[in-house]
Design a protein around this motif. Sequence first.
Motif, mmCIF file in Angstrom:
data_model
loop_
_atom_site.group_PDB
_atom_site.id
_atom_site.type_symbol
_atom_site.label_atom_id
_atom_site.label_comp_id
_atom_site.label_asym_id
_atom_site.label_seq_id
_atom_site.Cartn_x
_atom_site.Cartn_y
_atom_site.Cartn_z
ATOM 1 N N VAL A 246 0.926 -1.749 -0.024
ATOM 2 C CA VAL A 246 0.328 0.159 -0.379
ATOM 3 C C VAL A 246 0.770 1.467 -0.044
ATOM 4 O O VAL A 246 0.839 1.925 -0.624
ATOM 5 C CB VAL A 246 -1.331 -0.119 1.255
ATOM 6 C CG1 VAL A 246 -1.595 1.321 1.489
ATOM 7 C CG2 VAL A 246 -1.857 -0.650 1.180
ATOM 8 N N TYR A 247 1.808 1.451 0.511
ATOM 9 C CA TYR A 247 2.807 2.507 1.241
ATOM 10 C C TYR A 247 3.408 2.674 -0.218
ATOM 11 O O TYR A 247 3.567 3.792 -0.949
ATOM 12 C CB TYR A 247 3.759 2.238 2.214
ATOM 13 C CG TYR A 247 3.111 1.570 3.732
ATOM 14 C CD1 TYR A 247 1.369 2.722 3.666
ATOM 15 C CD2 TYR A 247 3.543 0.902 4.212
ATOM 16 C CE1 TYR A 247 0.842 2.435 4.725
ATOM 17 C CE2 TYR A 247 2.961 1.358 5.413
ATOM 18 C CZ TYR A 247 1.246 1.309 5.791
ATOM 19 O OH TYR A 247 0.791 1.874 6.992
ATOM 20 N N ARG A 248 3.634 1.460 -0.642
ATOM 21 C CA ARG A 248 4.894 1.846 -2.034
ATOM 22 C C ARG A 248 3.949 2.253 -2.961
ATOM 23 O O ARG A 248 4.050 2.999 -4.048
ATOM 24 C CB ARG A 248 5.318 0.082 -2.850
ATOM 25 C CG ARG A 248 5.904 0.049 -4.038
ATOM 26 C CD ARG A 248 6.238 -1.256 -4.036
ATOM 27 N NE ARG A 248 5.051 -1.549 -4.789
ATOM 28 C CZ ARG A 248 4.290 -2.907 -4.523
ATOM 29 N NH1 ARG A 248 5.040 -3.854 -4.610
ATOM 30 N NH2 ARG A 248 3.150 -3.328 -5.379
ATOM 31 N N ASP A 249 2.676 1.884 -3.642
ATOM 32 C CA ASP A 249 1.963 2.167 -4.577
ATOM 33 C C ASP A 249 1.098 3.363 -4.439
ATOM 34 O O ASP A 249 1.331 4.610 -5.172
ATOM 35 C CB ASP A 249 0.344 1.330 -4.191
ATOM 36 C CG ASP A 249 0.991 0.101 -4.602
ATOM 37 O OD1 ASP A 249 1.676 -0.237 -5.763
ATOM 38 O OD2 ASP A 249 -0.621 -0.634 -4.824
ATOM 39 N N ALA A 250 0.770 4.239 -2.798
ATOM 40 C CA ALA A 250 0.707 5.247 -2.826
ATOM 41 C C ALA A 250 1.862 5.988 -2.606
ATOM 42 O O ALA A 250 1.677 7.566 -2.435
ATOM 43 C CB ALA A 250 0.690 5.484 -1.384
ATOM 44 N N GLY A 251 3.601 6.002 -3.386
ATOM 45 C CA GLY A 251 4.289 6.197 -3.208
ATOM 46 C C GLY A 251 5.353 6.696 -2.448
ATOM 47 O O GLY A 251 6.190 7.756 -2.850
ATOM 48 N N ILE A 252 5.147 6.272 -2.008
ATOM 49 C CA ILE A 252 5.585 6.080 -0.412
ATOM 50 C C ILE A 252 7.831 6.319 -0.453
ATOM 51 O O ILE A 252 7.203 4.952 -1.141
ATOM 52 C CB ILE A 252 5.382 6.281 0.959
ATOM 53 C CG1 ILE A 252 3.766 6.851 1.285
ATOM 54 C CG2 ILE A 252 6.336 5.746 2.280
ATOM 55 C CD1 ILE A 252 3.613 6.169 1.925
ATOM 56 N N ALA A 253 8.737 6.171 -0.275
ATOM 57 C CA ALA A 253 10.290 6.188 -0.799
ATOM 58 C C ALA A 253 10.382 4.966 0.013
ATOM 59 O O ALA A 253 11.054 3.779 -0.404
ATOM 60 C CB ALA A 253 10.772 6.670 -0.545
#
Length: 297
Positions: A246-253
């Motif tokens: 989820v965090y990856r898909d939200a663009g979080i590094a």
Amino acid sequence: MGVSAPLPVNDRFLEVLERLSSRSIEEYYNPYQQFDWPEKLDEGRMWMTPELLTVYGTPFYDELGEETLQRLSKWESINFYSLNVHGIRELLIEVVGRIHMPGFEVPSDFFHHFIGEENEHMWFFAEFCRRYGDKIYGSTALRADSAWEPEVENFLVFSRILFFEELVDHYNTRMARDESLCHTIREVNRIHHQDESRHIAFGRELVSLLFTRMKEAVPAARVAEVEAYLKRYVVYSINSLYNPHVYRDAGIADPIGLRNALVADERRRPHERKAIRKPLGFFLKTGIFTDDVLPVV
């Protein structure tokens, strides 16, 4: 899956079954006609109530910025509905395996309503994920330490179902009331809550009876093992909300770093406890849990 002795049924259980079965019939709707799915949902607004986001209550909530929070709310929403798809599929397998089987003669008629409604829930949650996220996130199961006795296995199946439903319902009720969310999101959550209120009422009665039956069938040491396992399941369920994909898909590094930081952050504990307040209170009241101390997993 073993055969169990008959449930220690009482008049209260019979009355609850009759009342809930009648409500299932009266409140029935066709899910394939219920929802008006728009072609797309607005990416420039929240898809989940801010207080339900996994970063809420931590410095990350302020540091991420509004646009990232909006993207995060989209993917946390998709993760939440994905968890519903997986959870419902697993509970359907377990309930179908017990319908009209020895030990479950009395609740089997209600199981038919339960199975039908849960199948429809799985469909509309999956439909939401596929339409607006183009994916259903994966899931892993928490395995048992050993083979359980039939009475233990049956108790744990319906205890896990009950906890899962109550955790989900906390999110459903909050989002159904949140007027800042779009109509489609509010409606999906409202409809699910409407059905789950019946399932939770049924689950609490059934789990209480199964707990009584289990305590009569196995020694106290086994009951303590069951409590420890169920507490790990509670923590596992909470932690499944913290999904690095989820965090990856939200663009979080650094999605894995963020996940680890959030799971370890004590500022998240009050929000987690709020989400599980009702099922935790039930487990304590019935004696299923002897205290409210949860393990660090």
